[in-house]
Write an enzyme that holds these catalytic residues in place. Sequence first.
Site, PDB file in Angstrom:
ATOM      1  N   TYR A  10     -21.404   5.934   1.758  1.00 48.71           N
ATOM      2  CA  TYR A  10     -21.452   4.484   1.980  1.00 48.71           C
ATOM      3  C   TYR A  10     -22.661   4.093   2.832  1.00 48.71           C
ATOM      4  CZ  TYR A  10     -16.432   5.128   0.914  1.00 48.71           C
ATOM      5  OH  TYR A  10     -15.233   5.482   0.364  1.00 48.71           O
ATOM      6  N   TYR A 138      -7.616  -1.329  -1.807  1.00 49.58           N
ATOM      7  CA  TYR A 138      -8.555  -0.201  -1.896  1.00 49.58           C
ATOM      8  C   TYR A 138      -7.759   1.018  -2.346  1.00 49.58           C
ATOM      9  CZ  TYR A 138     -11.609   3.654  -0.878  1.00 49.58           C
ATOM     10  OH  TYR A 138     -12.359   4.798  -1.006  1.00 49.58           O
ATOM     11  N   ASP A 235       0.566   3.636  -3.550  1.00 53.79           N
ATOM     12  CA  ASP A 235      -0.534   4.465  -3.070  1.00 53.79           C
ATOM     13  C   ASP A 235      -0.365   4.606  -1.559  1.00 53.79           C
ATOM     14  OD1 ASP A 235      -2.860   5.539  -2.090  1.00 53.79           O
ATOM     15  OD2 ASP A 235      -4.209   4.112  -3.081  1.00 53.79           O
ATOM     16  N   LYS A 264      -4.890  12.120   2.388  1.00 55.40           N
ATOM     17  CA  LYS A 264      -5.318  12.053   3.800  1.00 55.40           C
ATOM     18  C   LYS A 264      -4.473  12.961   4.713  1.00 55.40           C
ATOM     19  CE  LYS A 264      -8.127   7.952   3.869  1.00 55.40           C
ATOM     20  NZ  LYS A 264      -8.025   7.030   2.723  1.00 55.40           N
TER      21      LYS A 264
HETATM   22  C1  LIG Z   1      -8.677   6.936   1.364  1.00 53.08           C
HETATM   23  C2  LIG Z   1      -7.838   6.310   0.311  1.00 53.08           C
HETATM   24  C3  LIG Z   1      -7.909   6.739  -1.035  1.00 53.08           C
HETATM   25  C4  LIG Z   1      -8.921   7.754  -1.504  1.00 53.08           C
HETATM   26  O1  LIG Z   1      -8.701   9.016  -0.992  1.00 53.08           O
HETATM   27  P1  LIG Z   1      -9.914  10.092  -1.013  1.00 53.08           P
HETATM   28  O2  LIG Z   1      -9.282  11.340  -0.513  1.00 53.08           O
HETATM   29  O3  LIG Z   1     -10.972   9.552  -0.127  1.00 53.08           O
HETATM   30  O4  LIG Z   1     -10.359  10.201  -2.418  1.00 53.08           O
HETATM   31  C5  LIG Z   1      -7.052   6.161  -1.940  1.00 53.08           C
HETATM   32  N1  LIG Z   1      -6.173   5.213  -1.570  1.00 53.08           N
HETATM   33  C6  LIG Z   1      -6.071   4.787  -0.301  1.00 53.08           C
HETATM   34  C7  LIG Z   1      -5.048   3.762   0.053  1.00 53.08           C
HETATM   35  C8  LIG Z   1      -6.901   5.314   0.683  1.00 53.08           C
HETATM   36  O5  LIG Z   1      -6.831   4.876   1.946  1.00 53.08           O
END
Ligand SMILES: *Cc1c(COP(=O)(O)O)cnc(C)c1O
Length: 415
Positions: A10, A138, A235, A264
Amino acid sequence: MEERSLWYPYAQMKTLSPPLEVVSASGCQLQLADGRELIDGISSWWAAIHGYNHPVLNQAIADQLGQMAHVMLGGLTHQPAQKLAEKLVKITPQGLDHVFFSDSGSVGVEIALKMAWQYHKQRGHTEKTQFIALTHAYHGDTYMAMSVGDDSDFSAAFSHVLRPAILVDPPYEKDQEEAAIQALKQLLSEKGDQIAAMIVEPILQGAGGFRSYSPSYLDRATQLCHAHDVLMIFDEVATGFGRTGKFFAADWCSEVPDIMVLGKALTAGYMGHAATLASTPIFNAFYSDNPGDAFMHGPTFMGNPLACAVGLAGIEVFQRENYLAKIAAIESQLNAELNELKDHPTVKRVNVLGGVGLIELQSASLLKGFSEFAAQNGVWLRGFENYLYTAPAYIISEAELSKITGVMKEWVGRW
Ligand SMILES: *Cc1c(COP(=O)(O)O)cnc(C)c1O
């Protein structure tokens, strides 16, 4: 920047100010090459919830490394992947009984979306191809993950090739809930037969701007989706593992999603991994005598034994050391310390939920130089757009957290 071989995320490489070099990290402290120590206020993008260099987690990796670092999951299997899958089924809401591993959150999201497409196709609904997502969403940086996102900074460069989702507004204020539900109802009755799934960051949106909304909206949205044979995908890559104050954001809800994505903090901040969990009706749509009905995805490093071993150890520490109580303490401290800024003229909004504290400023220009200021004051924080936030490790001490909020307050207080 002189260095060009390493391309940073980024970042405009031409104007990037030199990143701080970290030589080691332990607890909530980052040790820099120049000898300084910074308190980490972001836990490496929300992942390092146990802090760094945790003895139990280190040991779990070392033990697994002594056995094997990796084997493929195609045609082979192993205890770490089996055990982590069983554990995830146990700790997530009832009904999410099947776990598909992958190597990052974005890929976990891609898998969820592909699963939704193939699920409908195998039930004869090839017309169900579109997705509903939330404004300010996101979901990651791969192609379909960008498509279901709504954040121009992350996806603007690709707007000409994306296949955008249908966006709906979640109710950020309680009095908007009825209108939000009516709009969703209308959309589903008009286009429900073309929609495969709705994807949300439950309760708390992250990288798109830290907005929160009510569990009751999510429950009603899930019911509406189900009435139109539309899957609900949570998500939880950012919200999972305590960030909203419960183990999963889904624990605030009564309804259970059809698919949930974890990433994460899944692997305690040690390495990249993700899990896409599916309900039994979804699993069963792939379960047949026809090889062509198999789910056609298989990341090379899925179920990596080191990732699974550290993930499992992390969950055990989370439960044994009652992290939910630690997060509640962080939440009340953040509330007490950040809410002082509520009426400050440059502050638009203060939002605290679980282990996240946010100050939204009136404009992005007010954040210029903030990260450097924080580092000069012994804290690692990084704002983006007009957001100043902290999402610390749950093992943070009261004094360390005060130092973080102190830097945030001092910065805002300059105006
Ligand atoms: C960080 C994030 C992702 C992407 O995960 P990466 O391991 O960086 O590919 C997807 N969804 C949400 C809500 C996130 O915070």
